[in-house]
Design a protein around this motif. Structure first.
Motif, PDB file in Angstrom:
ATOM      1  N   GLY A 259      -8.360  62.504 -26.902  1.00  0.00           N
ATOM      2  CA  GLY A 259      -7.840  62.414 -25.528  1.00  0.00           C
ATOM      3  C   GLY A 259      -6.404  62.887 -25.517  1.00  0.00           C
ATOM      4  N   ALA A 260      -6.062  63.692 -24.525  1.00  0.00           N
ATOM      5  CA  ALA A 260      -4.721  64.298 -24.488  1.00  0.00           C
ATOM      6  C   ALA A 260      -4.057  64.097 -23.129  1.00  0.00           C
ATOM      7  CB  ALA A 260      -4.831  65.780 -24.824  1.00  0.00           C
ATOM      8  N   SER A 261      -4.270  62.930 -22.529  1.00  0.00           N
ATOM      9  CA  SER A 261      -3.657  62.692 -21.211  1.00  0.00           C
ATOM     10  C   SER A 261      -2.161  62.441 -21.364  1.00  0.00           C
ATOM     11  CB  SER A 261      -4.314  61.491 -20.532  1.00  0.00           C
ATOM     12  OG  SER A 261      -3.963  60.306 -21.207  1.00  0.00           O
TER      13      SER A 261
ATOM     14  N   VAL B  84      -1.677  58.441 -22.096  1.00  0.00           N
ATOM     15  CA  VAL B  84      -2.100  57.813 -23.352  1.00  0.00           C
ATOM     16  C   VAL B  84      -2.071  58.812 -24.526  1.00  0.00           C
ATOM     17  CG1 VAL B  84      -3.797  56.373 -24.532  1.00  0.00           C
ATOM     18  CG2 VAL B  84      -3.695  56.310 -22.035  1.00  0.00           C
TER      19      VAL B  84
ATOM     20  N   SER C 227     -11.716  67.742 -24.984  1.00  0.00           N
ATOM     21  CA  SER C 227     -13.127  67.968 -24.663  1.00  0.00           C
ATOM     22  C   SER C 227     -13.657  69.275 -25.268  1.00  0.00           C
ATOM     23  CB  SER C 227     -13.328  67.979 -23.146  1.00  0.00           C
ATOM     24  OG  SER C 227     -12.620  69.046 -22.569  1.00  0.00           O
ATOM     25  N   LYS C 228     -12.760  70.159 -25.695  1.00  0.00           N
ATOM     26  CA  LYS C 228     -13.199  71.452 -26.268  1.00  0.00           C
ATOM     27  C   LYS C 228     -13.260  71.402 -27.800  1.00  0.00           C
ATOM     28  CE  LYS C 228     -12.038  72.924 -22.006  1.00  0.00           C
ATOM     29  NZ  LYS C 228     -11.290  71.745 -21.554  1.00  0.00           N
TER      30      LYS C 228
ATOM     31  N   LEU D 207     -16.209  67.090 -33.496  1.00  0.00           N
ATOM     32  CA  LEU D 207     -15.306  65.936 -33.356  1.00  0.00           C
ATOM     33  C   LEU D 207     -15.398  65.002 -34.570  1.00  0.00           C
ATOM     34  CD1 LEU D 207     -13.385  64.713 -31.166  1.00  0.00           C
ATOM     35  CD2 LEU D 207     -15.330  63.333 -30.418  1.00  0.00           C
TER      36      LEU D 207
ATOM     37  N   ALA E  71      -9.079  57.599 -26.505  1.00  0.00           N
ATOM     38  CA  ALA E  71      -8.692  57.420 -25.087  1.00  0.00           C
ATOM     39  C   ALA E  71      -9.337  58.534 -24.279  1.00  0.00           C
ATOM     40  CB  ALA E  71      -7.178  57.459 -24.942  1.00  0.00           C
ATOM     41  N   VAL E  72     -10.623  58.369 -24.012  1.00  0.00           N
ATOM     42  CA  VAL E  72     -11.416  59.426 -23.382  1.00  0.00           C
ATOM     43  C   VAL E  72     -11.978  58.981 -22.031  1.00  0.00           C
ATOM     44  CG1 VAL E  72     -13.502  60.829 -23.639  1.00  0.00           C
ATOM     45  CG2 VAL E  72     -12.019  60.471 -25.600  1.00  0.00           C
TER      46      VAL E  72
ATOM     47  N   VAL F   7      -9.078  52.576 -26.503  1.00  0.00           N
ATOM     48  CA  VAL F   7      -8.302  52.471 -25.257  1.00  0.00           C
ATOM     49  C   VAL F   7      -9.219  52.450 -24.023  1.00  0.00           C
ATOM     50  CG1 VAL F   7      -6.365  53.456 -23.952  1.00  0.00           C
ATOM     51  CG2 VAL F   7      -6.453  53.745 -26.421  1.00  0.00           C
TER      52      VAL F   7
ATOM     53  N   ASN G 167     -14.603  51.095 -19.646  1.00  0.00           N
ATOM     54  CA  ASN G 167     -15.767  51.656 -18.948  1.00  0.00           C
ATOM     55  C   ASN G 167     -16.741  50.544 -18.591  1.00  0.00           C
ATOM     56  OD1 ASN G 167     -15.020  54.469 -19.958  1.00  0.00           O
ATOM     57  ND2 ASN G 167     -15.439  53.452 -21.899  1.00  0.00           N
TER      58      ASN G 167
ATOM     59  N   ASP H 208     -14.555  53.040 -25.436  1.00  0.00           N
ATOM     60  CA  ASP H 208     -15.041  54.369 -25.831  1.00  0.00           C
ATOM     61  C   ASP H 208     -15.680  54.318 -27.221  1.00  0.00           C
ATOM     62  OD1 ASP H 208     -13.985  55.326 -23.487  1.00  0.00           O
ATOM     63  OD2 ASP H 208     -12.219  56.243 -24.413  1.00  0.00           O
TER      64      ASP H 208
ATOM     65  N   VAL I 125      -6.482  46.549 -26.055  1.00  0.00           N
ATOM     66  CA  VAL I 125      -5.310  47.321 -25.608  1.00  0.00           C
ATOM     67  C   VAL I 125      -4.859  46.954 -24.187  1.00  0.00           C
ATOM     68  CG1 VAL I 125      -4.491  49.670 -25.135  1.00  0.00           C
ATOM     69  CG2 VAL I 125      -5.903  49.236 -27.152  1.00  0.00           C
ATOM     70  N   GLY I 126      -5.802  46.646 -23.294  1.00  0.00           N
ATOM     71  CA  GLY I 126      -5.471  46.390 -21.889  1.00  0.00           C
ATOM     72  C   GLY I 126      -4.393  45.324 -21.722  1.00  0.00           C
TER      73      GLY I 126
ATOM     74  N   THR J 255      -0.955  46.542 -22.656  1.00  0.00           N
ATOM     75  CA  THR J 255      -0.331  47.442 -21.675  1.00  0.00           C
ATOM     76  C   THR J 255       0.538  46.633 -20.713  1.00  0.00           C
ATOM     77  OG1 THR J 255      -2.130  49.022 -21.849  1.00  0.00           O
ATOM     78  CG2 THR J 255      -0.842  49.104 -19.833  1.00  0.00           C
TER      79      THR J 255
HETATM   80  P1  NAP Z   1      -8.015  61.191 -18.840  1.00  0.00           P
HETATM   81  O1  NAP Z   1      -6.716  61.549 -18.204  1.00  0.00           O
HETATM   82  O2  NAP Z   1      -9.287  61.331 -18.092  1.00  0.00           O
HETATM   83  O3  NAP Z   1      -8.126  62.072 -20.178  1.00  0.00           O
HETATM   84  C1  NAP Z   1      -9.284  62.057 -20.961  1.00  0.00           C
HETATM   85  C2  NAP Z   1      -9.053  62.895 -22.188  1.00  0.00           C
HETATM   86  O4  NAP Z   1     -10.254  62.830 -22.961  1.00  0.00           O
HETATM   87  C3  NAP Z   1      -8.808  64.390 -21.881  1.00  0.00           C
HETATM   88  O5  NAP Z   1      -7.783  64.869 -22.713  1.00  0.00           O
HETATM   89  C4  NAP Z   1     -10.146  65.034 -22.220  1.00  0.00           C
HETATM   90  O6  NAP Z   1     -10.059  66.348 -22.718  1.00  0.00           O
HETATM   91  C5  NAP Z   1     -10.649  64.149 -23.323  1.00  0.00           C
HETATM   92  N1  NAP Z   1     -12.100  64.208 -23.459  1.00  0.00           N
HETATM   93  C6  NAP Z   1     -13.035  64.136 -22.480  1.00  0.00           C
HETATM   94  N2  NAP Z   1     -14.264  64.239 -23.025  1.00  0.00           N
HETATM   95  C7  NAP Z   1     -14.102  64.403 -24.354  1.00  0.00           C
HETATM   96  C8  NAP Z   1     -14.995  64.580 -25.428  1.00  0.00           C
HETATM   97  N3  NAP Z   1     -16.305  64.611 -25.256  1.00  0.00           N
HETATM   98  N4  NAP Z   1     -14.463  64.705 -26.670  1.00  0.00           N
HETATM   99  C9  NAP Z   1     -13.131  64.679 -26.868  1.00  0.00           C
HETATM  100  N5  NAP Z   1     -12.230  64.500 -25.883  1.00  0.00           N
HETATM  101  C10 NAP Z   1     -12.712  64.368 -24.638  1.00  0.00           C
HETATM  102  O7  NAP Z   1      -8.025  59.723 -19.424  1.00  0.00           O
HETATM  103  P2  NAP Z   1      -6.874  58.625 -19.689  1.00  0.00           P
HETATM  104  O8  NAP Z   1      -6.152  58.343 -18.431  1.00  0.00           O
HETATM  105  O9  NAP Z   1      -6.113  58.954 -20.925  1.00  0.00           O
HETATM  106  O10 NAP Z   1      -7.822  57.366 -19.992  1.00  0.00           O
HETATM  107  C11 NAP Z   1      -8.792  57.367 -21.009  1.00  0.00           C
HETATM  108  C12 NAP Z   1      -9.507  56.031 -21.023  1.00  0.00           C
HETATM  109  O11 NAP Z   1      -8.557  55.011 -21.300  1.00  0.00           O
HETATM  110  C13 NAP Z   1     -10.152  55.642 -19.686  1.00  0.00           C
HETATM  111  O12 NAP Z   1     -11.324  54.892 -19.954  1.00  0.00           O
HETATM  112  C14 NAP Z   1      -9.107  54.748 -19.044  1.00  0.00           C
HETATM  113  O13 NAP Z   1      -9.685  53.816 -18.131  1.00  0.00           O
HETATM  114  C15 NAP Z   1      -8.575  54.046 -20.256  1.00  0.00           C
HETATM  115  N6  NAP Z   1      -7.206  53.534 -20.117  1.00  0.00           N
HETATM  116  C16 NAP Z   1      -6.995  52.268 -20.539  1.00  0.00           C
HETATM  117  C17 NAP Z   1      -5.724  51.737 -20.501  1.00  0.00           C
HETATM  118  C18 NAP Z   1      -5.516  50.344 -20.998  1.00  0.00           C
HETATM  119  O14 NAP Z   1      -4.513  49.730 -20.689  1.00  0.00           O
HETATM  120  N7  NAP Z   1      -6.429  49.819 -21.821  1.00  0.00           N
HETATM  121  C19 NAP Z   1      -4.656  52.493 -20.009  1.00  0.00           C
HETATM  122  C20 NAP Z   1      -4.900  53.806 -19.600  1.00  0.00           C
HETATM  123  C21 NAP Z   1      -6.172  54.326 -19.681  1.00  0.00           C
HETATM  124  P3  NAP Z   1      -9.480  67.594 -21.876  1.00  0.00           P
HETATM  125  O15 NAP Z   1      -7.988  67.484 -22.030  1.00  0.00           O
HETATM  126  O16 NAP Z   1     -10.056  68.767 -22.567  1.00  0.00           O
HETATM  127  O17 NAP Z   1      -9.950  67.406 -20.481  1.00  0.00           O
END
Ligand code: NAP
Length: 285
Positions: free
Chosen positions: A165-167, A170, A190-191, A195, A208-209, A229, A232, A242, A262-263, A266
């Motif tokens: 995950g590269a958001s 996170v 995702s690309k 993996l 973190a996906v 992280v 779902n 995840d 982790v939640g 945060t």
């Molecule tokens: P996001 O912005 O949707 O980013 C998802 C990342 O995952 C993107 O970089 C995406 O790649 C990558 N991805 C998607 N499918 C994939 C695959 N099959 N293989 C490898 N990488 C893949 O998500 P986010 O905001 O970081 O959140 C991720 C998760 O963490 C969610 O479930 C969210 O609810 C949770 N979260 C939890 C907390 C907490 O406090 N626990 C805080 C924040 C988020 P691309 O860059 O190529 O699109």
């Protein structure tokens, strides 16, 4: 083998206890750390997150205001409200709950927050400060993850760390923090091809996906630290991460559960950042 559970609530409790003297010291100077959260619209998950943050702040004896706006609030009106909060000395931290309605540009809104009050650490000035190794406010989820990793016996320096995950909130910041701590870091997205080839060599794996149970035990290096992280709803309607906890805990050395991982951290690191923001007002003048 059964992995040790890294309990978010237990680690959070320790951090909260450590914060008490800092809160008392601020109160002695007439300062109560204060957070204002802005919530636009009625996204149900956001409502839960905002309520949890508010309740945690109140329980700690801090000040918390939640400003709720309808989903048709204009971007201009939102930015004007943030500018007013920037000027208000009684507000130490400002947080805009994401996601915002589609007609509002989140980057523009975040850029409006005073970086000294940006307790989420999302402003480009804070993201840049983190990138050059001089962080001011570290984004709360990655900050909490680092605190959890500190509770393991794994040495980050020299470790292989893989982040899936590269958001901006996170994946990227946790990769920077792990790199700053001396790990060799791979960021997958995702690309990414094959993996499992990456995850299997990770001493520290951060996932973190947002895809329920996508990482299974056969993708994990024995004795590694697995940080889940994801939040779902599984097919059974229950909250899950995840990582497939059942199979992963047979292989990993440490694992964070969902819920209870982790939640909670945060929100705890949001307390830390807000207290820090309040403390900084004493040194600014
Ligand atoms: P996001 O912005 O949707 O980013 C998802 C990342 O995952 C993107 O970089 C995406 O790649 C990558 N991805 C998607 N499918 C994939 C695959 N099959 N293989 C490898 N990488 C893949 O998500 P986010 O905001 O970081 O959140 C991720 C998760 O963490 C969610 O479930 C969210 O609810 C949770 N979260 C939890 C907390 C907490 O406090 N626990 C805080 C924040 C988020 P691309 O860059 O190529 O699109």
């Amino acid at each position: 083998m059964n992995a040790q559970i890294l309990s978010g609530p237990a680690i959070a409790e320790e951090i909260k206890n450590e914060l008490q003297p800092r809160i008392e010291a601020l109160k002695a100077k007439g300062i109560i750390p204060s957070l204002t959260v802005i919530l636009v619209g009625d996204d149900p998950a956001s409502q839960v997150y905002v309520n949890n943050k508010h309740n945690t702040f109140i329980k700690m004896g801090l000040s918390s205001q939640v400003e709720r706006f309808p989903s048709d609030l204009s971007e201009k009106a939102l930015c004007q409200r943030i500018q007013a909060l920037n000027q208000d000395p009684s507000v130490h931290g400002i947080l805009v709950q994401l996601p915002l309605p589609k007609h509002i540009n989140p980057q523009k809104v975040i850029a409006t927050i005073d970086p000294n009050k940006d307790v989420d650490g999302f402003h480009v000035a804070n993201a840049g400060a983190l990138m050059i190794g001089q962080p001011k406010f570290i984004p709360c989820t990655p900050y909490g993850i680092m605190k959890m990793i500190e509770k393991t016996n794994v040495t980050v320096r020299g470790a292989e760390a893989v982040v899936i995950g590269a958001s901006n909130i996170v994946g990227k910041p946790i990769a920077l923090l792990l790199q700053a701590a001396g790990a060799t870091v791979t960021i997958c997205n995702s690309k990414t091809k094959d993996l499992a080839a990456h995850t299997k060599r990770a001493d520290i794996l951060v996932v973190a996906v947002g895809k329920p149970k996508m990482i299974t035990g056969d993708m994990i290096k024995p004795n590694s630290v697995v940080i889940d992280v994801g939040i779902n709803r599984g097919e059974d309607g229950k909250l899950c991460g995840d990582v497939d906890e059942e199979t992963a805990k047979e292989v990993a050395g440490y694992i964070t559960p969902v819920p209870g991982g982790v939640g909670v951290m945060t929100i705890t690191m949001l307390l830390v950042n807000t207290i820090e923001a309040a403390e900084k007002t004493l040194t600014t003048f």
